[in-house]
Design a protein around this motif. Structure first.
Motif, PDB file in Angstrom:
ATOM      1  N   ARG A  92     -12.579  33.081 -45.792  1.00  0.00           N
ATOM      2  CA  ARG A  92     -13.338  32.605 -46.958  1.00  0.00           C
ATOM      3  C   ARG A  92     -13.970  33.785 -47.699  1.00  0.00           C
ATOM      4  NH1 ARG A  92     -15.343  28.575 -43.586  1.00  0.00           N
ATOM      5  NH2 ARG A  92     -17.247  29.789 -43.309  1.00  0.00           N
ATOM      6  N   GLU A  93     -14.546  34.715 -46.932  1.00  0.00           N
ATOM      7  CA  GLU A  93     -15.200  35.880 -47.531  1.00  0.00           C
ATOM      8  C   GLU A  93     -14.199  36.738 -48.296  1.00  0.00           C
ATOM      9  OE1 GLU A  93     -18.675  37.749 -48.464  1.00  0.00           O
ATOM     10  OE2 GLU A  93     -18.499  35.980 -47.192  1.00  0.00           O
ATOM     11  N   GLY A 143     -11.433  35.657 -49.601  1.00  0.00           N
ATOM     12  CA  GLY A 143     -11.044  34.862 -50.763  1.00  0.00           C
ATOM     13  C   GLY A 143     -12.078  34.905 -51.877  1.00  0.00           C
ATOM     14  N   ASN A 144     -13.347  35.121 -51.540  1.00  0.00           N
ATOM     15  CA  ASN A 144     -14.404  35.174 -52.540  1.00  0.00           C
ATOM     16  C   ASN A 144     -14.489  36.524 -53.249  1.00  0.00           C
ATOM     17  OD1 ASN A 144     -15.187  32.559 -52.006  1.00  0.00           O
ATOM     18  ND2 ASN A 144     -16.775  33.149 -50.559  1.00  0.00           N
ATOM     19  N   ARG A 150     -13.638  39.640 -55.609  1.00  0.00           N
ATOM     20  CA  ARG A 150     -13.042  39.713 -56.952  1.00  0.00           C
ATOM     21  C   ARG A 150     -11.715  40.398 -56.935  1.00  0.00           C
ATOM     22  NH1 ARG A 150     -17.634  42.664 -59.925  1.00  0.00           N
ATOM     23  NH2 ARG A 150     -18.969  42.467 -58.164  1.00  0.00           N
TER      24      ARG A 150
END
Length: 175
Positions: free
Chosen positions: A169-170, A172-173, A175
């Motif tokens: 998730r991290e 994917g977050n 930029r």
């Protein structure tokens, strides 16, 4: 003694909230009466012997904050992006885009390395777990100890899987 004062003050406050007829009671005088045995008693009349008028602080009433329903009725003032003040002062140091990209790439690489490490740890844990039937060790003659170790292994596997999901998730977050 304190209980009697509190009771009298509470009664005065309740009576004051009840209406104007009770306002006279809420603002009446309070007397401290001491009898022959030394017993103290608070009264609203000082006609008996041994009574002295005492000054009590007034009751302070603070209004309750507005409820959510009254706050919802108030109009909301919206500001445009141009009118919105910035969160940082004008002389706050800025980072140029190349430096920020380098920092983001470093962060991504650190997260990827950590995820690879967690995946290797998960593979080792699953291998030791052996589909829920790990090999018994010599110090586990007691079956309860074996079950405790198996339960701890399940917890470790679950925790490692959650770590991998969080790292994904991290990443994917970014930029």
């Amino acid at each position: 003694m304190k209980r009697q004062i509190l009771g009298l003050l509470m009664a005065a406050g309740i009576a004051g909230a009840a209406g104007t007829a009770a306002t006279a009671f809420a603002q009446s005088e309070v007397y401290l009466c001491v009898d022959e045995t030394g017993k103290k008693e608070y009264k609203n009349t000082g006609l008996t012997k041994g009574c002295k008028k005492i000054d009590l602080p007034g009751i302070t009433m603070i209004p309750a904050p507005p409820s959510a329903s009254t706050a919802a009725r108030k109009p909301v003032v919206q500001t445009t992006a141009a009118a919105k003040p910035s969160n940082s002062p004008s002389d706050f140091p800025r980072v140029d885009s190349d430096t920020q990209k380098a920092r983001d790439n470093d962060r991504r690489q650190i997260l990827l390395d950590e995820m690879r490490s967690e995946e290797q740890k998960l593979a080792g844990l699953k291998k030791d777990f052996n589909n829920g039937e790990p090999e018994r060790r010599g110090d586990e003659r007691n079956f309860a100890r074996y079950q405790e170790r198996v339960a701890a292994m399940k917890d470790d596997i679950g925790r490692t899987e959650k770590n991998i999901e969080a790292l994904k998730r991290e990443i994917g977050n970014l930029r």
